[in-house]
Design an enzyme around this catalytic site. Structure first.
Site, PDB file in Angstrom:
ATOM      1  N   ARG A  23      -1.920 112.436  94.583  1.00  0.00           N
ATOM      2  CA  ARG A  23      -2.584 113.635  94.024  1.00  0.00           C
ATOM      3  C   ARG A  23      -1.916 114.932  94.478  1.00  0.00           C
ATOM      4  NH1 ARG A  23      -7.798 111.032  95.012  1.00  0.00           N
ATOM      5  NH2 ARG A  23      -8.426 110.041  93.078  1.00  0.00           N
ATOM      6  N   LYS A  45       6.244 124.755  86.492  1.00  0.00           N
ATOM      7  CA  LYS A  45       5.954 123.918  85.318  1.00  0.00           C
ATOM      8  C   LYS A  45       6.746 122.640  85.457  1.00  0.00           C
ATOM      9  CE  LYS A  45       4.820 126.319  81.027  1.00  0.00           C
ATOM     10  NZ  LYS A  45       5.363 126.682  79.708  1.00  0.00           N
ATOM     11  N   GLU A  87      18.841 131.565  78.824  1.00  0.00           N
ATOM     12  CA  GLU A  87      17.549 131.909  79.463  1.00  0.00           C
ATOM     13  C   GLU A  87      17.628 133.284  80.132  1.00  0.00           C
ATOM     14  OE1 GLU A  87      14.891 130.235  78.849  1.00  0.00           O
ATOM     15  OE2 GLU A  87      15.239 128.061  78.889  1.00  0.00           O
ATOM     16  N   LYS A 129      11.132 136.480  85.540  1.00  0.00           N
ATOM     17  CA  LYS A 129      10.320 135.257  85.459  1.00  0.00           C
ATOM     18  C   LYS A 129       9.237 135.250  86.539  1.00  0.00           C
ATOM     19  CE  LYS A 129       9.881 130.474  84.664  1.00  0.00           C
ATOM     20  NZ  LYS A 129      10.443 129.192  84.273  1.00  0.00           N
ATOM     21  N   GLU A 139      -0.432 129.882  82.523  1.00  0.00           N
ATOM     22  CA  GLU A 139      -0.234 130.173  81.096  1.00  0.00           C
ATOM     23  C   GLU A 139      -1.550 130.299  80.321  1.00  0.00           C
ATOM     24  OE1 GLU A 139       3.304 128.380  79.458  1.00  0.00           O
ATOM     25  OE2 GLU A 139       2.615 128.765  77.426  1.00  0.00           O
TER      26      GLU A 139
HETATM   27  N1  NAD Z   1      10.186 123.691  83.923  1.00  0.00           N
HETATM   28  C1  NAD Z   1      10.635 124.758  83.307  1.00  0.00           C
HETATM   29  O1  NAD Z   1      10.066 125.835  83.440  1.00  0.00           O
HETATM   30  C2  NAD Z   1      11.860 124.659  82.444  1.00  0.00           C
HETATM   31  C3  NAD Z   1      12.436 125.834  81.946  1.00  0.00           C
HETATM   32  C4  NAD Z   1      13.593 125.741  81.194  1.00  0.00           C
HETATM   33  C5  NAD Z   1      14.152 124.499  80.945  1.00  0.00           C
HETATM   34  N2  NAD Z   1      13.585 123.367  81.423  1.00  0.00           N
HETATM   35  C6  NAD Z   1      14.174 122.058  81.178  1.00  0.00           C
HETATM   36  O2  NAD Z   1      15.403 121.940  81.891  1.00  0.00           O
HETATM   37  C7  NAD Z   1      16.210 120.981  81.213  1.00  0.00           C
HETATM   38  C8  NAD Z   1      17.677 121.389  81.218  1.00  0.00           C
HETATM   39  O3  NAD Z   1      18.122 121.563  82.536  1.00  0.00           O
HETATM   40  P1  NAD Z   1      19.653 121.913  82.908  1.00  0.00           P
HETATM   41  O4  NAD Z   1      20.245 122.799  81.889  1.00  0.00           O
HETATM   42  O5  NAD Z   1      19.611 122.348  84.319  1.00  0.00           O
HETATM   43  O6  NAD Z   1      20.423 120.555  82.715  1.00  0.00           O
HETATM   44  P2  NAD Z   1      20.298 119.121  83.423  1.00  0.00           P
HETATM   45  O7  NAD Z   1      19.358 119.142  84.571  1.00  0.00           O
HETATM   46  O8  NAD Z   1      20.033 118.156  82.330  1.00  0.00           O
HETATM   47  O9  NAD Z   1      21.778 118.914  84.020  1.00  0.00           O
HETATM   48  C9  NAD Z   1      22.867 118.828  83.136  1.00  0.00           C
HETATM   49  C10 NAD Z   1      23.936 117.860  83.670  1.00  0.00           C
HETATM   50  O10 NAD Z   1      24.654 118.474  84.721  1.00  0.00           O
HETATM   51  C11 NAD Z   1      24.697 117.619  85.874  1.00  0.00           C
HETATM   52  N3  NAD Z   1      24.781 118.545  87.009  1.00  0.00           N
HETATM   53  C12 NAD Z   1      23.767 119.167  87.664  1.00  0.00           C
HETATM   54  N4  NAD Z   1      24.284 120.043  88.555  1.00  0.00           N
HETATM   55  C13 NAD Z   1      25.639 119.976  88.467  1.00  0.00           C
HETATM   56  C14 NAD Z   1      26.717 120.660  89.114  1.00  0.00           C
HETATM   57  N5  NAD Z   1      26.489 121.621  89.997  1.00  0.00           N
HETATM   58  N6  NAD Z   1      27.974 120.327  88.767  1.00  0.00           N
HETATM   59  C15 NAD Z   1      28.228 119.375  87.831  1.00  0.00           C
HETATM   60  N7  NAD Z   1      27.250 118.713  87.159  1.00  0.00           N
HETATM   61  C16 NAD Z   1      25.970 119.015  87.487  1.00  0.00           C
HETATM   62  C17 NAD Z   1      23.453 116.780  85.745  1.00  0.00           C
HETATM   63  O11 NAD Z   1      23.593 115.562  86.436  1.00  0.00           O
HETATM   64  C18 NAD Z   1      23.363 116.559  84.229  1.00  0.00           C
HETATM   65  O12 NAD Z   1      24.207 115.522  83.822  1.00  0.00           O
HETATM   66  C19 NAD Z   1      15.651 120.860  79.821  1.00  0.00           C
HETATM   67  O13 NAD Z   1      15.070 119.600  79.683  1.00  0.00           O
HETATM   68  C20 NAD Z   1      14.573 121.901  79.739  1.00  0.00           C
HETATM   69  O14 NAD Z   1      13.489 121.501  78.939  1.00  0.00           O
HETATM   70  C21 NAD Z   1      12.448 123.429  82.180  1.00  0.00           C
HETATM   71 ZN    ZN Z   2      13.679 127.296  78.156  1.00  0.00          ZN
END
Ligand code: NAD
Ligand code: ZN
Length: 290
Positions: A23, A45, A87, A129, A139
């Site tokens: 939890r 989130k 973003e 943010k 939200e």
């Molecule tokens: N919770 C929130 O508020 C929120 C906000 C925006 C986006 N998101 C979510 O985040 C996700 C996208 O995240 P992202 O863009 O960070 O991508 P990701 O976490 O999918 O990472 C992309 C790729 O890069 C690799 N990677 C990570 N760090 C690295 C580094 N330093 N060097 C080389 N490779 C590396 C990872 O293993 C993966 O293969 C989406 O699913 C989106 O919906 C969440």
């Molecule tokens: Zn987003």
């Protein structure tokens, strides 16, 4: 304490695990991607996807602290690096006109991975943010402005092949949202051109030639933010300001999507009602990732 070293995908899943396990246990993201440094690590989130539905299960679970490794950007593939810039641009559009102008002047420095430029952009975006989240952590209202570009963006992410990265989809979604803003909230002249031009200079997609308009419309109908056959959108009257809760009719969204794809509007007007909701697990969003 759970420490999630990685990007937004890992952070969302680890945060959800931390929210659910016993939890709720303490957790901290250590962001290693531009998108997680810019956005996803902040705000608490957390979520995982279900079959055909993005963020099906999730929780608000604030981390104990948020950490980031700026040096990690050097090993990140270019596409992923640019994804975070979408973003950052979003934060500028919704609340920081100065940051937007700074991005226009410094797009080249960001592309060249100048550490000072990245630090400046990340600090400014994080401030936007953090302020929005602090005012509305769960939200109930104002936090919704962070969804600028996400109504269309999430749908494109679910439908489009080859798969768009989150920031790439949001880039296109912001252009669609600013186009709708010009029609609906009398946005300032040239707003869409200005946003499109910056996103293009940041190396993000600004047009989607193979956009599947019909299935994207269906995916928007699937969006949990949609009510009564109208999409709920965040719109912007000018750079630096956004307002939420705008109900946008389907014909207007259809035109916005067609303008993104470079397609002409159809001769017969699109239906005033959303297309039928796809059956769970069989719709165009099946297997959609983030
Ligand atoms: N919770 C929130 O508020 C929120 C906000 C925006 C986006 N998101 C979510 O985040 C996700 C996208 O995240 P992202 O863009 O960070 O991508 P990701 O976490 O999918 O990472 C992309 C790729 O890069 C690799 N990677 C990570 N760090 C690295 C580094 N330093 N060097 C080389 N490779 C590396 C990872 O293993 C993966 O293969 C989406 O699913 C989106 O919906 C969440
Ligand atoms: Zn987003």
């Amino acid at each position: 304490l759970l420490v999630a070293v990685g990007g937004g995908t890992l952070g969302d899943a680890a945060g959800f695990f931390a929210a659910s396990y016993l939890r709720g246990i303490d957790w901290c993201p250590l962001a290693t991607t531009s998108l997680s440094l810019a956005d996803s690590a902040i705000g608490g989130k957390t979520a995982i996807n279900g079959p055909g539905v993005k963020n099906l299960m999730g929780a608000f679970h604030q981390p104990l602290g948020v950490y980031g490794a700026l040096e990690a950007l050097h090993s990140l593939p270019r596409r992923h690096l640019r994804s975070g810039l979408a973003e950052i641009t979003k934060c500028a559009v919704i609340a920081d006109a100065e940051l937007f102008a700074w991005l226009e002047r410094n797009a080249g420095a960001l592309e060249g991975l100048d550490p000072e430029a990245w630090e400046h952009a990340l600090v400014a975006a994080n401030a936007v943010k953090a302020a929005v989240v602090a005012a509305d952590p769960r939200e109930r209202g104002g936090r919704a402005v962070l969804n600028f570009g996400h109504t269309v963006g999430h749908a494109l992410e679910a439908v489009d092949r080859p798969r768009l990265l989150h920031g790439e989809a949001i880039s296109l979604g912001m252009i669609a949202a600013s186009w709708v803003s010009e029609q609906r909230v009398r946005a300032e002249d040239g707003l869409t051109d200005r946003i499109r031009s910056l996103l293009g200079r940041l190396g993000l997609p600004v047009q989607c030639a193979q956009l599947d308009v019909v299935n994207t419309m269906k995916a928007i109908g699937y969006d949990k933010k949609t009510r009564g056959g109208r999409a709920m959108m965040v719109l912007t009257p000018r750079v630096g300001l956004a307002t939420f809760g705008h109900e946008v009719e389907w014909p207007m969204l259809d035109r916005a999507l067609r303008s993104l794809s470079g397609l002409a509007a159809p001769k017969t007007p699109p239906p005033a009602h959303p297309p039928a909701r796809p059956r769970r697990g069989r719709g165009p969003t099946r297997g959609a990732g983030r």
